[in-house]
Design a protein around this motif. Structure first.
Motif, PDB file in Angstrom:
ATOM      1  N   ASN A 194       0.825  -1.210   0.000  1.00 22.93           N
ATOM      2  CA  ASN A 194       0.000   0.000   0.000  1.00 22.93           C
ATOM      3  C   ASN A 194       0.861   1.262   0.000  1.00 22.93           C
ATOM      4  OD1 ASN A 194      -2.822   1.083   0.281  1.00 22.93           O
ATOM      5  ND2 ASN A 194      -1.916   2.035   2.078  1.00 22.93           N
ATOM      6  N   TYR A 195       2.105   1.167   0.501  1.00 15.17           N
ATOM      7  CA  TYR A 195       3.013   2.310   0.460  1.00 15.17           C
ATOM      8  C   TYR A 195       3.236   2.775  -0.976  1.00 15.17           C
ATOM      9  CZ  TYR A 195       4.321   1.441   5.367  1.00 15.17           C
ATOM     10  OH  TYR A 195       4.319   1.283   6.727  1.00 15.17           O
ATOM     11  N   PHE A 196       3.341   1.828  -1.912  1.00 15.70           N
ATOM     12  CA  PHE A 196       3.602   2.195  -3.295  1.00 15.70           C
ATOM     13  C   PHE A 196       2.413   2.927  -3.912  1.00 15.70           C
ATOM     14  CE2 PHE A 196       6.702  -1.159  -2.591  1.00 15.70           C
ATOM     15  CZ  PHE A 196       7.818  -0.673  -3.239  1.00 15.70           C
ATOM     16  N   ILE A 197       1.206   2.588  -3.487  1.00 14.72           N
ATOM     17  CA  ILE A 197       0.024   3.314  -3.971  1.00 14.72           C
ATOM     18  C   ILE A 197       0.082   4.768  -3.522  1.00 14.72           C
ATOM     19  CG2 ILE A 197      -2.494   3.448  -3.857  1.00 14.72           C
ATOM     20  CD1 ILE A 197      -2.554   0.431  -3.471  1.00 14.72           C
ATOM     21  N   VAL A 198       0.477   4.972  -2.269  1.00 15.48           N
ATOM     22  CA  VAL A 198       0.601   6.334  -1.748  1.00 15.48           C
ATOM     23  C   VAL A 198       1.710   7.078  -2.482  1.00 15.48           C
ATOM     24  CG1 VAL A 198       1.132   7.705   0.303  1.00 15.48           C
ATOM     25  CG2 VAL A 198      -0.283   5.660   0.512  1.00 15.48           C
ATOM     26  N   MET A 199       2.811   6.385  -2.762  1.00 17.27           N
ATOM     27  CA  MET A 199       3.927   7.041  -3.449  1.00 17.27           C
ATOM     28  C   MET A 199       3.561   7.415  -4.879  1.00 17.27           C
ATOM     29  SD  MET A 199       7.353   5.169  -2.048  1.00 17.27           S
ATOM     30  CE  MET A 199       8.319   6.530  -2.653  1.00 17.27           C
ATOM     31  N   GLU A 200       2.726   6.617  -5.514  1.00 17.83           N
ATOM     32  CA  GLU A 200       2.255   6.981  -6.847  1.00 17.83           C
ATOM     33  C   GLU A 200       1.474   8.289  -6.804  1.00 17.83           C
ATOM     34  OE1 GLU A 200       0.038   3.804  -8.521  1.00 17.83           O
ATOM     35  OE2 GLU A 200       1.771   2.467  -8.744  1.00 17.83           O
ATOM     36  N   LYS A 201       0.643   8.444  -5.778  1.00 25.14           N
ATOM     37  CA  LYS A 201      -0.118   9.682  -5.627  1.00 25.14           C
ATOM     38  C   LYS A 201       0.815  10.873  -5.406  1.00 25.14           C
ATOM     39  CE  LYS A 201      -4.213   7.732  -5.776  1.00 25.14           C
ATOM     40  NZ  LYS A 201      -5.199   7.998  -6.853  1.00 25.14           N
ATOM     41  N   VAL A 202       1.821  10.672  -4.563  1.00 24.50           N
ATOM     42  CA  VAL A 202       2.789  11.748  -4.326  1.00 24.50           C
ATOM     43  C   VAL A 202       3.556  12.051  -5.609  1.00 24.50           C
ATOM     44  CG1 VAL A 202       4.841  12.416  -3.016  1.00 24.50           C
ATOM     45  CG2 VAL A 202       2.994  11.181  -1.875  1.00 24.50           C
ATOM     46  N   GLY A 203       3.905  10.992  -6.362  1.00 23.34           N
ATOM     47  CA  GLY A 203       4.606  11.196  -7.624  1.00 23.34           C
ATOM     48  C   GLY A 203       3.787  11.997  -8.618  1.00 23.34           C
ATOM     49  N   GLU A 204       2.481  11.769  -8.652  1.00 19.33           N
ATOM     50  CA  GLU A 204       1.604  12.552  -9.533  1.00 19.33           C
ATOM     51  C   GLU A 204       1.620  14.027  -9.141  1.00 19.33           C
ATOM     52  OE1 GLU A 204      -2.220  10.766  -9.270  1.00 19.33           O
ATOM     53  OE2 GLU A 204      -1.632   8.913 -10.309  1.00 19.33           O
ATOM     54  N   GLN A 205       1.600  14.296  -7.839  1.00 17.48           N
ATOM     55  CA  GLN A 205       1.663  15.686  -7.385  1.00 17.48           C
ATOM     56  C   GLN A 205       2.996  16.330  -7.754  1.00 17.48           C
ATOM     57  OE1 GLN A 205      -1.001  17.323  -6.055  1.00 17.48           O
ATOM     58  NE2 GLN A 205      -2.054  15.408  -6.525  1.00 17.48           N
ATOM     59  N   VAL A 234       7.377  12.548   5.884  1.00 17.19           N
ATOM     60  CA  VAL A 234       6.483  11.540   6.462  1.00 17.19           C
ATOM     61  C   VAL A 234       6.798  10.163   5.885  1.00 17.19           C
ATOM     62  CG1 VAL A 234       4.082  10.833   6.728  1.00 17.19           C
ATOM     63  CG2 VAL A 234       4.678  13.247   6.850  1.00 17.19           C
ATOM     64  N   LEU A 235       7.019  10.082   4.577  1.00 15.39           N
ATOM     65  CA  LEU A 235       7.318   8.805   3.944  1.00 15.39           C
ATOM     66  C   LEU A 235       8.618   8.219   4.469  1.00 15.39           C
ATOM     67  CD1 LEU A 235       6.349   9.514   0.213  1.00 15.39           C
ATOM     68  CD2 LEU A 235       5.020   8.302   1.936  1.00 15.39           C
ATOM     69  N   LYS A 236       9.666   9.020   4.493  1.00 18.16           N
ATOM     70  CA  LYS A 236      10.968   8.513   4.933  1.00 18.16           C
ATOM     71  C   LYS A 236      10.944   8.147   6.411  1.00 18.16           C
ATOM     72  CE  LYS A 236      14.791  10.098   3.508  1.00 18.16           C
ATOM     73  NZ  LYS A 236      15.968  10.940   3.227  1.00 18.16           N
ATOM     74  N   ARG A 237      10.176   8.886   7.198  1.00 13.72           N
ATOM     75  CA  ARG A 237      10.082   8.572   8.625  1.00 13.72           C
ATOM     76  C   ARG A 237       9.466   7.191   8.846  1.00 13.72           C
ATOM     77  NH1 ARG A 237       7.209  12.830  12.543  1.00 13.72           N
ATOM     78  NH2 ARG A 237       9.205  13.872  12.270  1.00 13.72           N
ATOM     79  N   LEU A 278      13.063   4.908  -3.722  1.00 19.32           N
ATOM     80  CA  LEU A 278      12.181   5.752  -4.526  1.00 19.32           C
ATOM     81  C   LEU A 278      11.899   7.077  -3.824  1.00 19.32           C
ATOM     82  CD1 LEU A 278      10.625   5.841  -7.166  1.00 19.32           C
ATOM     83  CD2 LEU A 278       8.686   4.779  -5.991  1.00 19.32           C
ATOM     84  N   SER A 279      11.749   7.036  -2.514  1.00 21.17           N
ATOM     85  CA  SER A 279      11.537   8.289  -1.773  1.00 21.17           C
ATOM     86  C   SER A 279      12.761   9.191  -1.864  1.00 21.17           C
ATOM     87  CB  SER A 279      11.194   7.981  -0.306  1.00 21.17           C
ATOM     88  OG  SER A 279      12.300   7.433   0.379  1.00 21.17           O
ATOM     89  N   GLU A 280      13.953   8.583  -1.894  1.00 24.63           N
ATOM     90  CA  GLU A 280      15.175   9.367  -2.067  1.00 24.63           C
ATOM     91  C   GLU A 280      15.189  10.021  -3.455  1.00 24.63           C
ATOM     92  OE1 GLU A 280      17.830  10.141  -0.224  1.00 24.63           O
ATOM     93  OE2 GLU A 280      17.025   9.213   1.584  1.00 24.63           O
ATOM     94  N   ARG A 283      12.930  12.904  -3.398  1.00 26.11           N
ATOM     95  CA  ARG A 283      13.560  14.016  -2.682  1.00 26.11           C
ATOM     96  C   ARG A 283      14.530  14.762  -3.605  1.00 26.11           C
ATOM     97  NH1 ARG A 283      18.308  14.852  -0.139  1.00 26.11           N
ATOM     98  NH2 ARG A 283      18.341  16.336   1.607  1.00 26.11           N
ATOM     99  N   ASP A 284      15.290  14.020  -4.405  1.00 28.27           N
ATOM    100  CA  ASP A 284      16.214  14.659  -5.349  1.00 28.27           C
ATOM    101  C   ASP A 284      15.452  15.496  -6.371  1.00 28.27           C
ATOM    102  OD1 ASP A 284      18.295  13.414  -4.043  1.00 28.27           O
ATOM    103  OD2 ASP A 284      18.419  11.735  -5.455  1.00 28.27           O
ATOM    104  N   ILE A 285      14.310  14.976  -6.825  1.00 30.12           N
ATOM    105  CA  ILE A 285      13.506  15.733  -7.793  1.00 30.12           C
ATOM    106  C   ILE A 285      12.983  17.016  -7.156  1.00 30.12           C
ATOM    107  CG2 ILE A 285      11.384  15.694  -9.158  1.00 30.12           C
ATOM    108  CD1 ILE A 285      11.795  12.705  -9.541  1.00 30.12           C
ATOM    109  N   ILE A 286      12.532  16.918  -5.907  1.00 25.71           N
ATOM    110  CA  ILE A 286      12.030  18.108  -5.207  1.00 25.71           C
ATOM    111  C   ILE A 286      13.139  19.151  -5.062  1.00 25.71           C
ATOM    112  CG2 ILE A 286      11.209  18.957  -2.984  1.00 25.71           C
ATOM    113  CD1 ILE A 286       9.032  17.686  -4.564  1.00 25.71           C
ATOM    114  N   MET A 287      14.335  18.708  -4.694  1.00 27.81           N
ATOM    115  CA  MET A 287      15.448  19.650  -4.564  1.00 27.81           C
ATOM    116  C   MET A 287      15.780  20.278  -5.916  1.00 27.81           C
ATOM    117  SD  MET A 287      16.000  19.612  -1.381  1.00 27.81           S
ATOM    118  CE  MET A 287      17.466  20.643  -1.369  1.00 27.81           C
ATOM    119  N   SER A 288      15.711  19.487  -6.991  1.00 25.91           N
ATOM    120  CA  SER A 288      15.961  20.026  -8.324  1.00 25.91           C
ATOM    121  C   SER A 288      14.896  21.053  -8.699  1.00 25.91           C
ATOM    122  CB  SER A 288      15.977  18.893  -9.354  1.00 25.91           C
ATOM    123  OG  SER A 288      17.008  17.962  -9.071  1.00 25.91           O
ATOM    124  N   MET A 289      13.639  20.778  -8.319  1.00 30.57           N
ATOM    125  CA  MET A 289      12.570  21.730  -8.602  1.00 30.57           C
ATOM    126  C   MET A 289      12.777  23.036  -7.837  1.00 30.57           C
ATOM    127  SD  MET A 289       8.893  19.909  -9.121  1.00 30.57           S
ATOM    128  CE  MET A 289       8.869  19.075  -7.547  1.00 30.57           C
TER     129      MET A 289
END
Length: 365
Positions: A194-205, A234-237, A278-280, A283-289
């Motif tokens: 179920n974590y991957f489903i949540v990560m897909e949603k975060v990835g879409e955002q 929250v994900l990494k925690r 994947l969360s890492e 995070r790299d994409i967010i820093m690049s943004m």
């Protein structure tokens, strides 16, 4: 449309989600948390072996009696926590008081413990709130004992275990042929998947915000980037401690875990490691943004400064000429000539046009 959706952008703290920061970081293990008693509690019991299964719900925790048939595996799932119910069920199965305290705790770090011949796992289910665009957590506790599994969930209205209940109804299903430790693996596997489903949603955002930053960077884009960084926290925690939890199960020498099921726990471990990696990447994409946003802001500022510098340069000749011919002297060339005014104005126009030609040839704009 609700006006609150747009009015919140009028307040800067609301725009940047400072309340969310406090919600994520305000964790003090030295303070005894006060858990609110659940209004709704649902208790379901599954008792099964390779040939038969009994599934029923009970009204009170006192009805969850210990089954002594060695051939059956008992799974008791409690949705909604009340202190009295948790204590009754745990005392019935001989669970240590420290484990009961962990079950009733709030904001616990995911962990695995072996206490009095039971294996205790505490971790979080993750859900993605489509309205708030945020990751929500629900603490779940799983207790593995000899021929029984107890699972405690905080929310009585959200659950990721229906697929397991469906598999239990199939006569030849592998889960029916195996012991309680395989059921424990199935629960952990369902949570991690179920974590991957949540990560897909975060990835879409992240993709939506990335397009917004590239097309038109503004303060709202920076706020969205800041919000996504908090959700990744929250994900990494949750991912890192769950990785340690599964590693502890794999290395455990408990008699409750069969050797033939170790490979299944290793598979879940591989999944959580993949989720952490994947969360890492996110995070790299967010820093690049964030760097892209800053570069876009600087680029726009440079464009503005360039236009202002060019305008200043074009006005400089007119300022100089007007200043010279505006001085209060009698002996100024062409001051008494009837063409003097037209010559001065002509110079004021021709020199900037020549400067524009030179700037254009050099590629300055």
């Amino acid at each position: 449309m609700s006006p609150q959706k747009y009015l919140r952008y009028l307040m800067l703290p609301s725009l940047f989600g400072t309340a969310r920061t406090k919600e994520i970081l305000q964790v003090n293990p030295t303070i005894i948390p006060q858990r609110e008693e659940a209004k709704d509690v649902k208790i379901f019991v599954h008792e099964y072996n390779a040939t038969s299964i009994q599934e029923y719900g009970v009204e009170s925790a006192s009805e969850c009696l210990l089954r002594h048939d060695d051939g059956f595996v008992s799974w008791i799932n409690i949705d909604g926590l009340r202190k009295n119910d948790v204590e009754i069920i745990c005392n019935n199965y001989g669970i240590h008081p420290l484990v009961i305290e962990d079950i009733l705790s709030i904001n616990q770090r995911p962990k695995m413990d072996e206490v009095d011949n039971i294996l205790f796992c505490l971790l979080n289910m993750l859900y993605f709130n489509e309205q708030k665009k945020s990751v929500e957590t629900e603490q779940i506790s799983i207790i593995l004992g000899k021929n029984f599994v107890l699972s405690f969930q905080e929310d009585a209205h959200r659950d990721v275990f229906p697929p397991i209940r469906t598999r239990l109804k199939i006569n030849n299903a592998k889960i029916r042929q195996r012991g309680a430790d395989y059921l424990c693996y199935s629960l952990l596997d369902m949570i991690v998947d179920n974590y991957f489903i949540v990560m897909e949603k975060v990835g879409e955002q992240i993709e939506i915000v990335e397009e917004e930053v590239i097309r038109s960077s503004n303060t709202r884009s920076l706020a969205r980037i800041n919000q996504l960084r908090k959700e990744l926290i929250v994900l990494k925690r949750n991912f890192a401690p769950v990785r340690d939890l599964l590693n502890g199960i794999i290395r455990s020498e408990s008699e409750l875990l069969e050797d033939r099921h170790t490979k299944y726990y290793k598979d879940v471990y591989d999944h959580i490691v993949q989720a952490y990696d994947l969360s890492e990447n996110y995070r790299d994409i967010i820093m690049s943004m964030q760097d892209l946003y800053i570069n876009n802001v600087n680029l726009r500022m440079n464009e503005v400064m360039k236009v202002m510098a060019i305008v200043t340069c074009l006005l400089a000749p007119a300022t100089v000429i007007g200043g010279i011919f505006g001085m209060n002297f009698d002996l100024i060339p062409y001051i008494h000539n009837r063409w003097g005014f037209f010559i001065a104005v002509g110079l004021m126009l021709l020199i900037p046009l020549w400067m524009l030609y030179v700037f254009r040839r050099r590629g300055w704009f």
